[in-house]
Design a protein around this motif. Structure first.
Motif, PDB file in Angstrom:
ATOM      1  N   GLU A 155       5.644  43.755  15.484  1.00 46.68           N
ATOM      2  CA  GLU A 155       5.439  44.151  14.092  1.00 46.68           C
ATOM      3  C   GLU A 155       5.944  45.560  13.821  1.00 46.68           C
ATOM      4  OE1 GLU A 155       4.121  42.397  11.464  1.00 46.68           O
ATOM      5  OE2 GLU A 155       3.956  40.591  12.664  1.00 46.68           O
ATOM      6  N   ARG A 171       9.396  43.349  11.047  1.00 41.88           N
ATOM      7  CA  ARG A 171       9.794  42.438  12.122  1.00 41.88           C
ATOM      8  C   ARG A 171      11.276  42.546  12.456  1.00 41.88           C
ATOM      9  NH1 ARG A 171       6.613  39.711   8.484  1.00 41.88           N
ATOM     10  NH2 ARG A 171       4.467  39.542   9.177  1.00 41.88           N
ATOM     11  N   ASN A 180      13.201  40.786  15.326  1.00 41.45           N
ATOM     12  CA  ASN A 180      12.274  40.877  16.454  1.00 41.45           C
ATOM     13  C   ASN A 180      11.845  39.507  16.961  1.00 41.45           C
ATOM     14  OD1 ASN A 180      12.384  43.633  16.274  1.00 41.45           O
ATOM     15  ND2 ASN A 180      10.361  43.885  15.378  1.00 41.45           N
ATOM     16  N   VAL A 234       5.555  38.204  17.742  1.00 41.66           N
ATOM     17  CA  VAL A 234       6.694  38.918  17.177  1.00 41.66           C
ATOM     18  C   VAL A 234       6.268  40.364  16.977  1.00 41.66           C
ATOM     19  CG1 VAL A 234       8.254  39.099  15.207  1.00 41.66           C
ATOM     20  CG2 VAL A 234       7.542  36.854  16.019  1.00 41.66           C
TER      21      VAL A 234
END
Length: 181
Positions: A28, A36, A93, A26
């Motif tokens: 950052e 996220r 995300n 994911v």
């Protein structure tokens, strides 16, 4: 059923396969903020990792700076910036769900950041951050009365360590200080 002389199946179960598969990475965020989610710019309807990324790129192909020039939401210290307080949408995300501004994803439940301020639309990886209602911004620290105090004359927050030696400068953060510019 497996007989005595037959080997057991070596095909992994669905549960074992799920363990072996790594969760997708994911994002950052960016160099400015670890989070996220992305924010949708209110002035150009484009997605950015943060308000600073928008400002560095000038929004949609640099058009935000020309189109939004002079508006209250997009001017800070004489330079154009995203109207951060007007941000209404974020995109996760992890799962890509577009949603209202909040701390956790409505779709997959991940926490977007360690600290979240609904007023400032700020997501931060730092845990010691507080919001000052008088300044209308979030600052690094444990909070008013704990690590900082707000000076009404300066209209700014300062470290409690400087309270006894603090010298007031009216509306200090609104002045054209050569160090700040």
């Amino acid at each position: 059923e497996v007989g005595q002389g037959e080997p057991e199946s070596t095909v992994p179960s669905a549960k074992e396969e799920a363990k072996e598969e790594e969760a997708p990475a994911v994002s950052e965020g960016c160099a400015h903020y670890r989070r996220r989610c992305q924010i949708k710019s209110p002035c150009c309807d484009e997605w950015f990792d943060c308000h600073s990324c928008h400002d560095e790129k000038g929004g949609k192909d640099g058009k935000c700076w020309q189109e939004m020039k002079g508006t209250v939401d997009c001017m800070i210290n004489g330079r154009e910036t995203i109207g951060r307080y007007a941000v209404k949408r974020v995109r996760c995300n992890a799962c890509g769900l577009e949603q209202g501004v909040n701390q956790t994803c409505e779709g997959c439940g991940i926490k977007f950041s360690n600290y979240f301020c609904a007023d400032c639309k700020l997501y931060s990886s730092q845990t010691e951050v507080y919001h000052c209602d008088k300044c209308r911004v979030c600052r690094v620290g444990k909070g008013l009365g704990i690590s900082h105090f707000h000076c009404d004359k300066c209209d700014a927050c300062y470290s409690l360590n400087s309270r006894d030696t603090h010298r007031c400068v009216e509306r200090a953060l609104e002045s054209n200080c050569p160090v700040c510019l």
